[in-house]
Scaffold this active site. Structure first.
Site, PDB file in Angstrom:
ATOM      1  N   GLU A   1       2.166   1.011   1.735  1.00 58.37           N
ATOM      2  CA  GLU A   1       2.237   0.020   3.058  1.00 58.37           C
ATOM      3  C   GLU A   1       3.325  -0.618   3.669  1.00 58.37           C
ATOM      4  O   GLU A   1       4.705  -1.404   3.256  1.00 58.37           O
ATOM      5  CB  GLU A   1       1.991  -1.328   2.330  1.00 58.37           C
ATOM      6  CG  GLU A   1       0.989  -1.189   1.011  1.00 58.37           C
ATOM      7  CD  GLU A   1      -0.703  -1.142   2.056  1.00 58.37           C
ATOM      8  OE1 GLU A   1       0.146  -1.556   3.418  1.00 58.37           O
ATOM      9  OE2 GLU A   1      -1.758  -1.156   1.534  1.00 58.37           O
TER      10      GLU A   1
ATOM     11  N   GLU B   1      -3.636  -0.785  11.351  1.00 58.93           N
ATOM     12  CA  GLU B   1      -2.818  -0.055  11.355  1.00 58.93           C
ATOM     13  C   GLU B   1      -2.551   1.012  12.380  1.00 58.93           C
ATOM     14  O   GLU B   1      -1.387   1.637  11.384  1.00 58.93           O
ATOM     15  CB  GLU B   1      -2.969  -0.395   9.917  1.00 58.93           C
ATOM     16  CG  GLU B   1      -3.169  -1.147   8.850  1.00 58.93           C
ATOM     17  CD  GLU B   1      -3.018  -1.128   7.754  1.00 58.93           C
ATOM     18  OE1 GLU B   1      -3.012   0.644   6.824  1.00 58.93           O
ATOM     19  OE2 GLU B   1      -4.205  -1.815   6.917  1.00 58.93           O
TER      20      GLU B   1
ATOM     21  N   HIS C   1      -0.485   3.400   5.533  1.00 56.45           N
ATOM     22  CA  HIS C   1      -0.785   2.048   5.611  1.00 56.45           C
ATOM     23  C   HIS C   1       0.135   0.792   5.964  1.00 56.45           C
ATOM     24  O   HIS C   1       1.357   0.909   6.074  1.00 56.45           O
ATOM     25  CB  HIS C   1      -1.811   1.307   4.454  1.00 56.45           C
ATOM     26  CG  HIS C   1      -2.513   1.940   4.743  1.00 56.45           C
ATOM     27  ND1 HIS C   1      -4.342   1.857   4.978  1.00 56.45           N
ATOM     28  CD2 HIS C   1      -2.797   3.680   3.789  1.00 56.45           C
ATOM     29  CE1 HIS C   1      -4.936   2.675   4.213  1.00 56.45           C
ATOM     30  NE2 HIS C   1      -4.202   4.110   3.822  1.00 56.45           N
TER      31      HIS C   1
ATOM     32  N   HIS D   1      -6.970   2.934   8.676  1.00 57.25           N
ATOM     33  CA  HIS D   1      -7.564   1.399   9.202  1.00 57.25           C
ATOM     34  C   HIS D   1      -7.485   1.152  10.853  1.00 57.25           C
ATOM     35  O   HIS D   1      -5.968   1.520  11.168  1.00 57.25           O
ATOM     36  CB  HIS D   1      -6.997   0.154   8.322  1.00 57.25           C
ATOM     37  CG  HIS D   1      -7.686   0.332   7.080  1.00 57.25           C
ATOM     38  ND1 HIS D   1      -6.988   0.225   5.812  1.00 57.25           N
ATOM     39  CD2 HIS D   1      -9.012   0.221   6.659  1.00 57.25           C
ATOM     40  CE1 HIS D   1      -7.371  -0.392   4.543  1.00 57.25           C
ATOM     41  NE2 HIS D   1      -8.855   0.126   5.657  1.00 57.25           N
TER      42      HIS D   1
END
Length: 395
Positions: free
Chosen positions: A365, A165, A306, A162
Protein backbone atom coordinates in the site's frame (compact mmCIF):
# COMPACT_ATOMS: atom_id res chain seq x y z
CA UNK A 1 20.33 0.63 -32.08
CA UNK A 2 20.86 -1.53 -35.15
CA UNK A 3 24.23 -2.33 -36.71
CA UNK A 4 25.31 -4.36 -39.71
CA UNK A 5 27.51 -7.39 -39.07
CA UNK A 6 30.94 -7.47 -40.70
CA UNK A 7 32.98 -10.56 -41.56
CA UNK A 8 34.46 -12.10 -38.41
CA UNK A 9 32.35 -9.97 -36.04
CA UNK A 10 30.86 -11.76 -33.04
CA UNK A 11 28.54 -11.09 -30.15
CA UNK A 12 31.56 -11.40 -27.86
CA UNK A 13 33.31 -8.63 -29.77
CA UNK A 14 30.22 -6.39 -29.63
CA UNK A 15 30.04 -6.98 -25.88
CA UNK A 16 33.59 -5.65 -25.51
CA UNK A 17 33.19 -2.87 -28.08
CA UNK A 18 30.05 -1.41 -26.52
CA UNK A 19 30.83 -2.48 -22.92
CA UNK A 20 27.60 -4.43 -22.58
CA UNK A 21 26.80 -7.75 -20.89
CA UNK A 22 27.00 -10.48 -23.51
CA UNK A 23 23.70 -12.06 -22.48
CA UNK A 24 21.83 -8.79 -23.12
CA UNK A 25 23.13 -8.70 -26.70
CA UNK A 26 22.26 -12.35 -27.29
CA UNK A 27 18.75 -11.91 -25.85
CA UNK A 28 18.25 -8.80 -27.99
CA UNK A 29 18.74 -10.95 -31.08
CA UNK A 30 16.75 -14.14 -30.53
CA UNK A 31 16.65 -14.98 -34.25
CA UNK A 32 20.44 -14.80 -34.68
CA UNK A 33 22.85 -17.68 -34.18
CA UNK A 34 25.34 -16.43 -31.59
CA UNK A 35 27.91 -18.96 -32.82
CA UNK A 36 27.79 -17.85 -36.44
CA UNK A 37 26.78 -14.35 -37.47
CA UNK A 38 26.40 -13.67 -41.18
CA UNK A 39 28.13 -10.71 -42.78
CA UNK A 40 25.50 -8.13 -43.69
CA UNK A 41 23.04 -9.31 -41.03
CA UNK A 42 21.37 -6.56 -39.03
CA UNK A 43 21.42 -6.97 -35.28
CA UNK A 44 20.32 -5.02 -32.22
CA UNK A 45 22.67 -3.38 -29.72
CA UNK A 46 20.66 -2.65 -26.54
CA UNK A 47 21.05 0.50 -24.48
CA UNK A 48 22.25 2.65 -27.39
CA UNK A 49 20.73 5.06 -29.88
CA UNK A 50 22.31 6.36 -33.09
CA UNK A 51 22.65 10.08 -33.66
CA UNK A 52 23.71 12.11 -36.73
CA UNK A 53 27.04 13.94 -36.74
CA UNK A 54 28.35 16.36 -39.37
CA UNK A 55 32.12 16.08 -39.89
CA UNK A 56 34.04 19.29 -39.17
CA UNK A 57 37.40 20.44 -40.47
CA UNK A 58 40.17 18.39 -38.91
CA UNK A 59 37.93 15.63 -37.59
CA UNK A 60 39.19 12.07 -37.53
CA UNK A 61 37.46 8.91 -36.44
CA UNK A 62 39.67 8.91 -33.38
CA UNK A 63 39.00 12.53 -32.41
CA UNK A 64 35.26 12.11 -32.89
CA UNK A 65 35.29 8.88 -30.89
CA UNK A 66 37.24 10.55 -28.09
CA UNK A 67 34.83 13.47 -27.89
CA UNK A 68 31.86 11.09 -27.88
CA UNK A 69 33.53 8.76 -25.35
CA UNK A 70 33.08 5.74 -27.61
CA UNK A 71 35.49 3.26 -29.19
CA UNK A 72 36.58 4.29 -32.72
CA UNK A 73 35.45 0.97 -34.19
CA UNK A 74 31.96 1.58 -32.80
CA UNK A 75 31.75 4.55 -35.17
CA UNK A 76 33.34 2.61 -38.03
CA UNK A 77 30.83 -0.21 -37.72
CA UNK A 78 27.94 2.25 -38.10
CA UNK A 79 29.53 3.99 -41.09
CA UNK A 80 30.86 1.18 -43.23
CA UNK A 81 30.58 3.22 -46.43
CA UNK A 82 32.79 6.00 -45.06
CA UNK A 83 36.59 6.01 -45.24
CA UNK A 84 37.71 5.99 -41.61
CA UNK A 85 41.16 7.24 -42.57
CA UNK A 86 39.97 10.29 -44.53
CA UNK A 87 36.80 11.91 -43.25
CA UNK A 88 35.37 14.63 -45.47
CA UNK A 89 34.24 17.95 -44.06
CA UNK A 90 30.43 18.14 -44.23
CA UNK A 91 30.11 14.35 -44.42
CA UNK A 92 27.32 12.91 -42.29
CA UNK A 93 28.19 10.15 -39.85
CA UNK A 94 26.07 8.10 -37.48
CA UNK A 95 27.36 8.11 -33.92
CA UNK A 96 26.38 5.53 -31.29
CA UNK A 97 25.28 7.10 -28.01
CA UNK A 98 24.82 5.19 -24.80
CA UNK A 99 21.50 5.81 -23.04
CA UNK A 100 22.30 6.89 -19.48
CA UNK A 101 19.15 8.71 -18.37
CA UNK A 102 15.59 7.42 -17.87
CA UNK A 103 13.18 7.48 -20.79
CA UNK A 104 10.29 7.48 -18.33
CA UNK A 105 10.17 10.51 -16.10
CA UNK A 106 6.62 11.67 -16.57
CA UNK A 107 5.16 14.19 -14.15
CA UNK A 108 1.64 13.78 -15.47
CA UNK A 109 -1.48 11.65 -15.42
CA UNK A 110 -0.46 8.18 -16.50
CA UNK A 111 -3.18 6.68 -18.68
CA UNK A 112 -3.24 3.58 -20.88
CA UNK A 113 -1.99 5.33 -24.01
CA UNK A 114 0.92 6.89 -22.12
CA UNK A 115 1.90 3.51 -20.72
CA UNK A 116 1.78 1.86 -24.15
CA UNK A 117 3.95 4.62 -25.62
CA UNK A 118 6.48 4.17 -22.83
CA UNK A 119 6.54 0.39 -23.23
CA UNK A 120 7.25 0.78 -26.94
CA UNK A 121 10.04 3.27 -26.21
CA UNK A 122 11.64 0.86 -23.74
CA UNK A 123 11.31 -2.05 -26.15
CA UNK A 124 13.05 -0.06 -28.90
CA UNK A 125 16.05 0.78 -26.69
CA UNK A 126 16.13 -2.50 -24.76
CA UNK A 127 15.09 -5.22 -27.22
CA UNK A 128 15.99 -7.98 -24.75
CA UNK A 129 12.67 -7.29 -23.02
CA UNK A 130 9.70 -9.22 -24.33
CA UNK A 131 6.23 -7.69 -24.42
CA UNK A 132 3.08 -9.72 -24.84
CA UNK A 133 -0.62 -9.41 -24.08
CA UNK A 134 -2.04 -11.61 -21.33
CA UNK A 135 -5.60 -10.83 -22.36
CA UNK A 136 -7.97 -7.96 -23.00
CA UNK A 137 -10.03 -5.65 -20.84
CA UNK A 138 -13.79 -5.29 -21.11
CA UNK A 139 -13.32 -2.58 -23.76
CA UNK A 140 -10.79 -4.63 -25.71
CA UNK A 141 -7.60 -2.97 -24.50
CA UNK A 142 -4.69 -5.40 -24.50
CA UNK A 143 -3.23 -5.96 -21.03
CA UNK A 144 0.54 -5.94 -21.57
CA UNK A 145 3.05 -8.03 -19.69
CA UNK A 146 6.76 -7.21 -19.85
CA UNK A 147 9.25 -10.02 -19.30
CA UNK A 148 13.01 -9.98 -18.90
CA UNK A 149 15.71 -12.11 -17.38
CA UNK A 150 16.61 -15.77 -17.56
CA UNK A 151 16.77 -16.86 -13.94
CA UNK A 152 15.09 -19.69 -12.13
CA UNK A 153 13.36 -17.40 -9.61
CA UNK A 154 10.13 -16.14 -11.21
CA UNK A 155 8.70 -12.89 -9.85
CA UNK A 156 5.55 -11.05 -10.88
CA UNK A 157 4.97 -7.40 -10.04
CA UNK A 158 1.61 -5.90 -10.95
CA UNK A 159 -0.06 -2.52 -10.60
CA UNK A 160 -3.35 -0.66 -11.09
CA UNK A 161 -5.78 -3.40 -10.18
CA UNK A 162 -7.76 -0.43 -8.90
CA UNK A 163 -8.48 2.46 -11.23
CA UNK A 164 -7.88 5.26 -8.75
CA UNK A 165 -4.50 3.77 -7.84
CA UNK A 166 -3.05 4.49 -11.29
CA UNK A 167 0.05 6.12 -9.79
CA UNK A 168 1.28 2.57 -9.11
CA UNK A 169 1.66 2.07 -12.87
CA UNK A 170 4.01 5.01 -13.18
CA UNK A 171 5.97 3.72 -10.15
CA UNK A 172 6.57 0.27 -11.60
CA UNK A 173 7.34 1.65 -15.07
CA UNK A 174 9.97 3.96 -13.59
CA UNK A 175 11.48 1.05 -11.65
CA UNK A 176 11.58 -1.03 -14.81
CA UNK A 177 13.35 1.81 -16.63
CA UNK A 178 15.90 2.18 -13.82
CA UNK A 179 16.54 -1.57 -13.81
CA UNK A 180 17.15 -1.55 -17.57
CA UNK A 181 19.54 1.39 -17.22
CA UNK A 182 21.41 -0.41 -14.45
CA UNK A 183 21.74 -3.56 -16.58
CA UNK A 184 23.09 -1.81 -19.67
CA UNK A 185 25.38 0.56 -17.76
CA UNK A 186 26.74 -1.88 -15.17
CA UNK A 187 25.21 0.28 -12.41
CA UNK A 188 23.83 -0.33 -8.96
CA UNK A 189 20.51 0.89 -7.58
CA UNK A 190 20.53 1.99 -3.95
CA UNK A 191 23.96 0.39 -3.62
CA UNK A 192 22.83 -2.99 -5.00
CA UNK A 193 24.62 -4.11 -8.18
CA UNK A 194 21.85 -5.22 -10.51
CA UNK A 195 23.55 -7.11 -13.36
CA UNK A 196 23.62 -10.53 -11.62
CA UNK A 197 19.84 -10.48 -11.16
CA UNK A 198 19.25 -10.75 -14.90
CA UNK A 199 20.60 -14.31 -14.75
CA UNK A 200 19.01 -15.14 -11.40
CA UNK A 201 15.50 -13.80 -11.94
CA UNK A 202 12.80 -14.05 -14.58
CA UNK A 203 10.79 -10.89 -14.04
CA UNK A 204 7.19 -10.42 -15.13
CA UNK A 205 5.62 -6.97 -14.91
CA UNK A 206 1.93 -6.24 -15.54
CA UNK A 207 1.90 -2.46 -15.15
CA UNK A 208 -1.83 -1.81 -15.66
CA UNK A 209 -4.30 -4.58 -14.86
CA UNK A 210 -7.31 -2.27 -15.19
CA UNK A 211 -6.77 -0.03 -18.25
CA UNK A 212 -10.46 0.80 -18.76
CA UNK A 213 -10.86 1.97 -15.19
CA UNK A 214 -7.69 4.07 -15.26
CA UNK A 215 -8.78 5.78 -18.48
CA UNK A 216 -12.24 6.37 -17.02
CA UNK A 217 -10.75 8.38 -14.17
CA UNK A 218 -8.20 10.27 -16.23
CA UNK A 219 -10.05 10.76 -19.52
CA UNK A 220 -13.73 10.21 -18.79
CA UNK A 221 -16.00 7.49 -20.21
CA UNK A 222 -16.23 6.62 -23.91
CA UNK A 223 -19.39 8.08 -25.40
CA UNK A 224 -20.65 4.62 -26.37
CA UNK A 225 -21.01 3.57 -22.71
CA UNK A 226 -21.25 6.96 -21.03
CA UNK A 227 -24.84 6.50 -19.83
CA UNK A 228 -24.14 3.04 -18.41
CA UNK A 229 -21.07 4.18 -16.47
CA UNK A 230 -22.77 7.32 -15.14
CA UNK A 231 -25.65 5.13 -13.93
CA UNK A 232 -23.24 2.81 -12.08
CA UNK A 233 -21.68 5.95 -10.59
CA UNK A 234 -25.00 7.03 -9.07
CA UNK A 235 -25.68 9.62 -11.75
CA UNK A 236 -22.43 11.50 -11.10
CA UNK A 237 -19.87 12.38 -13.77
CA UNK A 238 -17.14 12.68 -11.13
CA UNK A 239 -15.22 9.41 -11.38
CA UNK A 240 -12.39 10.36 -9.02
CA UNK A 241 -13.18 7.63 -6.48
CA UNK A 242 -13.76 4.85 -9.05
CA UNK A 243 -11.82 1.65 -8.21
CA UNK A 244 -13.62 -0.96 -10.29
CA UNK A 245 -13.28 -2.04 -13.88
CA UNK A 246 -15.54 -0.40 -16.46
CA UNK A 247 -18.40 -2.81 -15.61
CA UNK A 248 -18.36 -1.79 -11.95
CA UNK A 249 -16.66 -4.93 -10.61
CA UNK A 250 -13.78 -4.61 -8.15
CA UNK A 251 -11.03 -6.70 -9.77
CA UNK A 252 -9.23 -7.29 -6.48
CA UNK A 253 -12.35 -8.97 -5.08
CA UNK A 254 -12.64 -11.42 -7.97
CA UNK A 255 -10.57 -14.39 -6.82
CA UNK A 256 -11.61 -17.64 -5.19
CA UNK A 257 -10.00 -17.09 -1.79
CA UNK A 258 -13.12 -17.06 0.40
CA UNK A 259 -14.87 -14.98 -2.23
CA UNK A 260 -18.20 -15.97 -0.69
CA UNK A 261 -17.37 -14.05 2.49
CA UNK A 262 -16.76 -10.87 0.56
CA UNK A 263 -19.89 -11.41 -1.52
CA UNK A 264 -22.02 -11.46 1.64
CA UNK A 265 -20.46 -8.62 3.52
CA UNK A 266 -19.63 -6.14 0.79
CA UNK A 267 -22.19 -3.36 0.73
CA UNK A 268 -22.68 -3.07 -3.04
CA UNK A 269 -24.91 -5.86 -4.32
CA UNK A 270 -24.76 -4.65 -7.91
CA UNK A 271 -22.12 -3.01 -10.11
CA UNK A 272 -20.62 -0.03 -8.31
CA UNK A 273 -17.59 2.28 -8.44
CA UNK A 274 -15.87 0.15 -5.78
CA UNK A 275 -16.08 -3.02 -3.68
CA UNK A 276 -18.59 -5.01 -5.73
CA UNK A 277 -17.06 -8.51 -6.09
CA UNK A 278 -19.20 -9.61 -9.02
CA UNK A 279 -21.73 -12.40 -9.26
CA UNK A 280 -19.03 -15.08 -9.02
CA UNK A 281 -15.25 -15.34 -8.95
CA UNK A 282 -13.46 -14.63 -12.23
CA UNK A 283 -16.32 -13.14 -14.19
CA UNK A 284 -14.20 -10.26 -15.47
CA UNK A 285 -11.69 -10.62 -18.32
CA UNK A 286 -8.97 -8.70 -16.48
CA UNK A 287 -9.15 -11.00 -13.44
CA UNK A 288 -9.35 -14.08 -15.67
CA UNK A 289 -6.18 -12.94 -17.45
CA UNK A 290 -4.28 -12.45 -14.19
CA UNK A 291 -5.34 -15.84 -12.84
CA UNK A 292 -4.30 -17.56 -16.07
CA UNK A 293 -0.96 -15.74 -16.00
CA UNK A 294 -0.17 -17.05 -12.53
CA UNK A 295 -1.33 -20.56 -13.38
CA UNK A 296 0.71 -20.71 -16.58
CA UNK A 297 3.82 -19.02 -15.21
CA UNK A 298 4.02 -20.63 -11.75
CA UNK A 299 5.60 -17.58 -10.16
CA UNK A 300 7.75 -18.00 -7.06
CA UNK A 301 6.80 -14.60 -5.70
CA UNK A 302 4.09 -12.00 -6.20
CA UNK A 303 4.22 -8.27 -5.42
CA UNK A 304 1.01 -6.30 -6.01
CA UNK A 305 1.22 -2.50 -5.90
CA UNK A 306 -1.75 -0.62 -4.44
CA UNK A 307 -2.28 2.65 -2.55
CA UNK A 308 -2.38 3.89 0.24
CA UNK A 309 -1.17 3.49 3.86
CA UNK A 310 2.61 2.90 3.80
CA UNK A 311 2.17 -0.69 4.91
CA UNK A 312 2.08 -4.08 3.28
CA UNK A 313 0.21 -7.36 3.80
CA UNK A 314 2.07 -10.63 3.55
CA UNK A 315 -0.03 -13.49 4.93
CA UNK A 316 -3.31 -15.20 4.21
CA UNK A 317 -5.13 -17.62 6.50
CA UNK A 318 -1.84 -19.17 7.68
CA UNK A 319 -1.17 -20.53 4.19
CA UNK A 320 1.91 -18.41 3.50
CA UNK A 321 5.24 -20.31 3.52
CA UNK A 322 7.80 -19.73 6.32
CA UNK A 323 10.09 -17.72 4.03
CA UNK A 324 7.42 -15.01 3.75
CA UNK A 325 8.22 -13.78 7.26
CA UNK A 326 11.91 -13.24 6.47
CA UNK A 327 11.04 -11.39 3.28
CA UNK A 328 8.49 -9.24 5.12
CA UNK A 329 11.05 -8.36 7.78
CA UNK A 330 13.46 -7.19 5.09
CA UNK A 331 10.78 -5.19 3.29
CA UNK A 332 9.94 -3.46 6.56
CA UNK A 333 13.60 -2.81 7.39
CA UNK A 334 14.56 -1.23 4.07
CA UNK A 335 11.44 0.87 3.58
CA UNK A 336 9.97 1.82 6.92
CA UNK A 337 6.62 0.47 5.73
CA UNK A 338 4.69 -1.45 8.37
CA UNK A 339 4.50 -5.21 7.86
CA UNK A 340 1.02 -6.60 8.50
CA UNK A 341 0.61 -10.35 8.41
CA UNK A 342 -3.17 -10.65 8.40
CA UNK A 343 -6.08 -8.35 7.60
CA UNK A 344 -9.78 -9.15 7.57
CA UNK A 345 -9.99 -9.30 3.79
CA UNK A 346 -10.47 -12.01 1.19
CA UNK A 347 -10.78 -12.63 -2.54
CA UNK A 348 -7.74 -10.52 -3.48
CA UNK A 349 -5.10 -11.55 -6.00
CA UNK A 350 -2.43 -11.86 -3.32
CA UNK A 351 -4.80 -13.91 -1.14
CA UNK A 352 -5.58 -16.28 -3.98
CA UNK A 353 -1.93 -16.56 -5.00
CA UNK A 354 -0.89 -17.62 -1.49
CA UNK A 355 -3.82 -20.03 -1.20
CA UNK A 356 -3.30 -21.54 -4.63
CA UNK A 357 0.50 -21.87 -4.74
CA UNK A 358 1.67 -21.57 -1.09
CA UNK A 359 4.28 -19.07 -2.29
CA UNK A 360 5.16 -15.63 -0.87
CA UNK A 361 2.73 -12.91 -1.89
CA UNK A 362 2.67 -9.25 -0.90
CA UNK A 363 0.24 -6.37 -1.28
CA UNK A 364 2.04 -3.04 -0.96
CA UNK A 365 0.00 0.00 0.00
CA UNK A 366 2.09 2.87 -1.35
CA UNK A 367 1.97 6.43 -0.02
CA UNK A 368 -0.48 8.09 2.32
CA UNK A 369 -3.58 10.18 1.76
CA UNK A 370 -6.81 9.86 -0.19
CA UNK A 371 -6.90 7.96 -3.47
CA UNK A 372 -6.07 8.89 -6.10
CA UNK A 373 -2.85 10.13 -4.54
CA UNK A 374 -1.55 13.31 -6.13
CA UNK A 375 1.36 13.00 -8.53
CA UNK A 376 3.26 15.41 -6.29
CA UNK A 377 3.87 12.36 -4.06
CA UNK A 378 5.56 10.40 -6.84
CA UNK A 379 9.18 11.00 -5.79
CA UNK A 380 8.48 10.27 -2.14
CA UNK A 381 6.54 7.10 -2.97
CA UNK A 382 9.15 5.91 -5.43
CA UNK A 383 12.09 6.33 -3.05
CA UNK A 384 10.27 4.39 -0.32
CA UNK A 385 9.07 1.66 -2.68
CA UNK A 386 12.36 1.20 -4.52
CA UNK A 387 14.15 -0.65 -1.68
CA UNK A 388 11.24 -3.09 -1.40
CA UNK A 389 11.31 -3.87 -5.11
CA UNK A 390 15.07 -4.45 -4.99
CA UNK A 391 14.70 -6.59 -1.88
CA UNK A 392 12.14 -8.72 -3.71
CA UNK A 393 15.03 -9.67 -6.02
CA UNK A 394 17.68 -10.61 -3.50
CA UNK A 395 15.57 -12.15 -0.71
Amino acid sequence: MKIQVRTNDSFEYYSQLFTLPLNLIIDSNPDSNPKKLGAGDEINIPGFVSLPYCVKEGDTIWSVANSCKIAPDAIVILNQSANPNALIKGENLIIPKRVITPLINRKMHYDYSTMCTDILSLQNIYPFIKVNSIGESVLGNAIPEIRLGSGDKKININASFHANEWITTSIIMRFLNDYLLALTNWHSINGVFMAPFYQRISLSVVPMVNPDGVDLILNGPPESIRNDVVKINGGSTDFTAWKANIRGVDLNNQFSANWEIEKVRKEPKAPAPRDYPGEAPLTEPEAIAMAALAQNSQFDRLVALHTQGEEFYWGYEGLEPPESAAIANEFERVSGYKAVQYVDSHAGYKDWFIQEFRKPGFTLELGKGINPLPFSQFNSIYHKTLPILIASFYM
